[in-house]
Motif scaffolding. Sequence first.
Motif, mmCIF file in Angstrom:
data_model
loop_
_atom_site.group_PDB
_atom_site.id
_atom_site.type_symbol
_atom_site.label_atom_id
_atom_site.label_comp_id
_atom_site.label_asym_id
_atom_site.label_seq_id
_atom_site.Cartn_x
_atom_site.Cartn_y
_atom_site.Cartn_z
ATOM 1 N N PRO A 59 0.709 -1.206 -0.192
ATOM 2 C CA PRO A 59 0.343 0.201 0.385
ATOM 3 C C PRO A 59 0.815 0.856 0.071
ATOM 4 O O PRO A 59 2.191 1.299 0.528
ATOM 5 N N VAL A 60 0.435 2.448 -0.262
ATOM 6 C CA VAL A 60 1.198 3.789 -0.545
ATOM 7 C C VAL A 60 1.005 4.245 0.772
ATOM 8 O O VAL A 60 0.201 4.334 1.595
ATOM 9 N N GLY A 61 2.205 4.923 1.240
ATOM 10 C CA GLY A 61 2.603 5.022 2.528
ATOM 11 C C GLY A 61 2.540 6.787 2.845
ATOM 12 O O GLY A 61 2.162 7.384 1.291
ATOM 13 N N SER A 62 1.955 7.159 3.578
ATOM 14 C CA SER A 62 2.299 8.869 3.962
ATOM 15 C C SER A 62 3.270 8.999 4.210
ATOM 16 O O SER A 62 4.360 8.582 4.215
ATOM 17 N N LEU A 63 3.332 10.756 2.933
ATOM 18 C CA LEU A 63 4.545 11.267 3.627
ATOM 19 C C LEU A 63 4.353 12.026 5.048
ATOM 20 O O LEU A 63 3.738 13.293 4.252
ATOM 21 N N VAL A 64 5.700 12.156 5.663
ATOM 22 C CA VAL A 64 5.274 12.725 6.921
ATOM 23 C C VAL A 64 6.257 12.935 7.105
ATOM 24 O O VAL A 64 6.991 13.282 6.928
ATOM 25 N N THR A 65 6.431 14.956 8.223
ATOM 26 C CA THR A 65 7.331 15.414 8.884
ATOM 27 C C THR A 65 6.847 15.250 10.155
ATOM 28 O O THR A 65 5.716 15.687 10.430
ATOM 29 N N VAL A 66 7.531 15.007 11.022
ATOM 30 C CA VAL A 66 7.895 14.679 12.548
ATOM 31 C C VAL A 66 8.683 16.054 13.149
ATOM 32 O O VAL A 66 9.846 16.310 13.019
ATOM 33 N N ARG A 67 7.609 16.498 13.658
ATOM 34 C CA ARG A 67 8.521 16.656 15.239
ATOM 35 C C ARG A 67 8.331 17.080 16.411
ATOM 36 O O ARG A 67 7.374 17.113 16.574
ATOM 37 N N THR A 68 9.505 16.666 17.063
ATOM 38 C CA THR A 68 8.863 16.399 18.610
ATOM 39 C C THR A 68 9.904 17.749 19.635
ATOM 40 O O THR A 68 11.030 18.234 18.657
ATOM 41 N N ASN A 69 9.130 17.267 20.515
ATOM 42 C CA ASN A 69 9.323 18.906 21.293
ATOM 43 C C ASN A 69 8.995 18.161 22.978
ATOM 44 O O ASN A 69 7.703 18.380 23.119
ATOM 45 N N PRO A 70 9.690 17.838 23.405
ATOM 46 C CA PRO A 70 11.570 17.361 23.416
ATOM 47 C C PRO A 70 11.596 16.962 23.308
ATOM 48 O O PRO A 70 11.805 15.330 22.757
ATOM 49 N N TRP A 71 12.831 16.619 22.309
ATOM 50 C CA TRP A 71 14.004 15.237 22.256
ATOM 51 C C TRP A 71 14.674 15.028 23.796
ATOM 52 O O TRP A 71 14.843 13.049 22.568
ATOM 53 N N ASN A 72 14.401 15.025 24.763
ATOM 54 C CA ASN A 72 15.342 13.759 25.825
ATOM 55 C C ASN A 72 13.979 14.309 26.663
ATOM 56 O O ASN A 72 14.169 15.483 27.343
ATOM 57 N N LEU A 73 13.680 13.185 27.448
ATOM 58 C CA LEU A 73 13.148 13.315 28.426
ATOM 59 C C LEU A 73 13.242 12.272 29.718
ATOM 60 O O LEU A 73 13.444 11.050 29.515
ATOM 61 N N GLY A 74 14.120 12.543 30.689
ATOM 62 C CA GLY A 74 14.713 11.569 31.827
ATOM 63 C C GLY A 74 15.569 11.155 31.007
ATOM 64 O O GLY A 74 16.839 12.002 30.526
ATOM 65 N N LYS A 75 16.143 9.721 30.918
ATOM 66 C CA LYS A 75 17.194 8.777 30.157
ATOM 67 C C LYS A 75 17.084 8.870 29.229
ATOM 68 O O LYS A 75 17.786 8.178 28.626
ATOM 69 N N VAL A 76 15.978 9.209 28.679
ATOM 70 C CA VAL A 76 15.918 9.096 26.947
ATOM 71 C C VAL A 76 15.880 10.068 26.412
ATOM 72 O O VAL A 76 15.475 11.388 26.691
ATOM 73 N N VAL A 77 16.654 9.922 25.052
ATOM 74 C CA VAL A 77 16.401 11.260 24.023
ATOM 75 C C VAL A 77 16.746 10.701 22.243
ATOM 76 O O VAL A 77 17.046 9.282 21.991
ATOM 77 N N LEU A 78 16.241 10.923 21.822
ATOM 78 C CA LEU A 78 15.119 11.160 20.500
ATOM 79 C C LEU A 78 16.059 11.334 19.693
ATOM 80 O O LEU A 78 17.134 12.336 19.329
ATOM 81 N N LEU A 79 16.634 10.275 18.330
ATOM 82 C CA LEU A 79 17.667 10.884 17.529
ATOM 83 C C LEU A 79 17.489 10.350 16.285
ATOM 84 O O LEU A 79 15.671 10.150 16.301
ATOM 85 N N GLY A 80 18.159 11.092 15.387
ATOM 86 C CA GLY A 80 17.320 10.880 14.118
ATOM 87 C C GLY A 80 16.073 11.018 13.541
ATOM 88 O O GLY A 80 15.345 12.032 14.030
ATOM 89 N N ASP A 81 15.238 9.916 13.004
ATOM 90 C CA ASP A 81 14.003 10.111 12.464
ATOM 91 C C ASP A 81 12.797 10.065 13.708
ATOM 92 O O ASP A 81 11.981 10.633 13.543
ATOM 93 N N ALA A 82 13.083 9.454 14.787
ATOM 94 C CA ALA A 82 12.732 9.426 16.230
ATOM 95 C C ALA A 82 12.217 11.109 16.233
ATOM 96 O O ALA A 82 11.699 10.842 16.816
#
Length: 151
Positions: free
Chosen positions: A36-59
Amino acid sequence: EVDPQNQPQVAEYFQRHFPDVIPLIPDLMEEYRTNPVGSLVTVRTNPWNLGKVVLLGDAAHAIVPFFGQGMNAGFQDGYMLYQQIKQHCAVGVSSSGSSSSSGGGGGGVTTVQEQLLAAANEFATERRPATDALGLLCLDHLYDMAFNTAS
């Protein structure tokens, strides 16, 4: 919109828009139905870090693929986080988990966890404007390709 389950509709669509590709894909109907055809999306998250977790790249900042820089941005995230960790974390750590801060962490005795959190905070603060700009640039390029090119 083409219903992937409707083979005559799929065949007519490809015959009208992509007749030269039909002989190149012997199992076109099955491929179209099962991919199936997928969606083209842009992801903007904030915050990138919370506690012991840090998001990188597409996440943290997925972008549409029309500038070819998504993977490069993820690699750059890793490198920039590494640089922040190097800057904030002291070389020598005692058995208690604390160290004399010799990096950019602000002096005094801090725990390794505090140093890592400071590195993650600074990484996210410094990196996010560039990835937001890259996401906008990719969308602009998508719109330019979609509306300003001859077909």
